[in-house]
Design an enzyme around this catalytic site. Structure first.
Site, PDB file in Angstrom:
ATOM      1  N   MET A   9       1.104  -1.099  -0.042  1.00 49.11           N
ATOM      2  CA  MET A   9      -0.011   0.038   0.047  1.00 49.11           C
ATOM      3  C   MET A   9       0.786   1.342  -0.130  1.00 49.11           C
ATOM      4  SD  MET A   9      -3.644  -0.490   2.219  1.00 49.11           S
ATOM      5  CE  MET A   9      -2.824  -0.599   3.702  1.00 49.11           C
ATOM      6  N   GLY A  10       2.035   1.075  -0.354  1.00 55.50           N
ATOM      7  CA  GLY A  10       3.108   2.385  -0.466  1.00 55.50           C
ATOM      8  C   GLY A  10       3.607   2.491   0.918  1.00 55.50           C
ATOM      9  N   HIS A  13       8.870   1.106   3.628  1.00 50.81           N
ATOM     10  CA  HIS A  13      10.147   1.163   4.404  1.00 50.81           C
ATOM     11  C   HIS A  13      10.999  -0.220   4.495  1.00 50.81           C
ATOM     12  CE1 HIS A  13       7.490  -1.735   6.374  1.00 50.81           C
ATOM     13  NE2 HIS A  13       6.490  -1.030   6.536  1.00 50.81           N
ATOM     14  N   GLY A  15      10.955  -2.842   5.766  1.00 52.18           N
ATOM     15  CA  GLY A  15      10.156  -4.093   5.862  1.00 52.18           C
ATOM     16  C   GLY A  15       9.901  -4.460   4.556  1.00 52.18           C
ATOM     17  N   HIS A  16       9.197  -3.727   3.639  1.00 56.39           N
ATOM     18  CA  HIS A  16       8.867  -3.683   2.227  1.00 56.39           C
ATOM     19  C   HIS A  16      10.145  -3.929   1.397  1.00 56.39           C
ATOM     20  CE1 HIS A  16       5.577  -0.729   3.386  1.00 56.39           C
ATOM     21  NE2 HIS A  16       4.958  -1.740   2.977  1.00 56.39           N
ATOM     22  N   GLY A 126       5.149 -10.269   4.523  1.00 58.25           N
ATOM     23  CA  GLY A 126       5.681 -10.097   5.572  1.00 58.25           C
ATOM     24  C   GLY A 126       5.049 -10.965   6.854  1.00 58.25           C
ATOM     25  N   ASP A 129       2.535  -9.305   9.719  1.00 57.90           N
ATOM     26  CA  ASP A 129       0.955  -9.465   9.424  1.00 57.90           C
ATOM     27  C   ASP A 129       0.664 -10.800   9.333  1.00 57.90           C
ATOM     28  OD1 ASP A 129       0.359  -6.567   9.448  1.00 57.90           O
ATOM     29  OD2 ASP A 129       1.765  -6.783   7.493  1.00 57.90           O
ATOM     30  N   GLN A 132      -2.893 -11.961   8.367  1.00 56.00           N
ATOM     31  CA  GLN A 132      -3.078 -11.646   6.906  1.00 56.00           C
ATOM     32  C   GLN A 132      -2.462 -12.662   6.327  1.00 56.00           C
ATOM     33  OE1 GLN A 132      -2.587  -7.712   4.791  1.00 56.00           O
ATOM     34  NE2 GLN A 132      -0.600  -8.497   4.648  1.00 56.00           N
ATOM     35  N   SER A 165       4.637   0.923   8.436  1.00 55.11           N
ATOM     36  CA  SER A 165       4.175   2.558   7.876  1.00 55.11           C
ATOM     37  C   SER A 165       3.362   3.492   8.953  1.00 55.11           C
ATOM     38  CB  SER A 165       3.219   2.468   6.664  1.00 55.11           C
ATOM     39  OG  SER A 165       3.708   1.535   5.542  1.00 55.11           O
TER      40      SER A 165
END
Length: 240
Positions: A9-10, A13, A15-16, A126, A129, A132, A165
């Site tokens: 979702m942009g 950071h 983690g992404h 990741g 989550d 998820q 985020s």
């Protein structure tokens, strides 16, 4: 050609970036989706103020060797008359699902749409989550989607705070207190959390049903620090 998808979702950071690096190392083609999905936000949540920096995100994606950024608009993903929702049942209604009704239906629906549009071989998510991740694994298996789900370890700040985020919302005192959620998980002690704890539980990583402490189980928790709600989890072996 092996295609890897990193849904985001942009507000990228570290983690992404870990997800992107894993995809780059394992795939011939890497696609990063960039879409703030409105259907996974409930009334009064932070959809309108969710961090957005498309130019910065595209630059970070380029630095990590992403081949394509897929950034659809809301009208493209949910055109007039859109009425289909994907639900994984009880798994999506407990813990985070109970705190945020409808959240995981929104997640499962948008991820399935991304899969059908991008057609990846592998998708990267990741472990932070964790619920998820379980929802997406269940959806993918139940609907014979044919995408391999690849989890990537949680990236943490030096003091243990899971990178998110939403950490940008924290005031300095809240940021100082926030790592206490991780400490509470390690100790399995709700009193160690300095925020307003929503839950702390030991669960099966696939079903999110409460379980006795055992190897492979997850210790999960969520807490509010001021107006910011954070989630975290650890594998039980990490806590022992």
């Amino acid at each position: 050609m092996r295609t890897g998808l990193v849904p985001t979702m942009g507000a990228l950071h570290d983690g992404h970036r870990a997800l992107l690096r894993a995809a780059r190392a394992e795939c011939d083609r890497v696609v990063m989706s960039l879409f703030v999905n409105p259907t996974q936000f409930g009334p009064g949540e932070d959809l309108d103020r969710y961090p957005r920096d498309e130019a910065g995100d595209r630059a970070a994606a380029a630095e990590e060797g992403v081949d394509e950024v897929y950034a659809p608009g809301v009208a493209e993903m949910y055109p007039d008359g859109f009425s289909t929702t994907v639900s994984v049942g009880e798994l999506g209604r407990v813990f985070e699902g109970a705190e945020r009704p409808g959240h995981f239906d929104g997640v499962a629906t948008v991820v399935l749409k991304l899969f059908t549009r991008v057609r990846p071989d592998v998708a990267y998510f990741g472990r932070k989550d964790a619920q998820q991740l379980a929802v997406i694994r269940r959806m993918t298996a139940d609907l014979d989607v044919g995408v391999t789900i690849r989890p990537v370890e949680t990236v943490r700040e030096p003091d243990g705070l899971a990178i998110s985020s939403r950490n940008v919302y924290l005031s300095p005192p809240e940021r100082q207190a926030a790592p206490s959620l991780h400490r509470a998980l390690l100790a399995r002690d709700p009193s160690a959390c300095e925020g307003e704890l929503d839950y702390l539980a030991v669960v099966d990583p696939d079903t999110f049903t409460p379980t006795q402490p055992r190897p492979g189980a997850l210790v999960i928790g969520a807490a509010r620090f001021g107006g910011t709600r954070l989630i975290d989890n650890i594998a039980l072996e990490e806590a022992s």
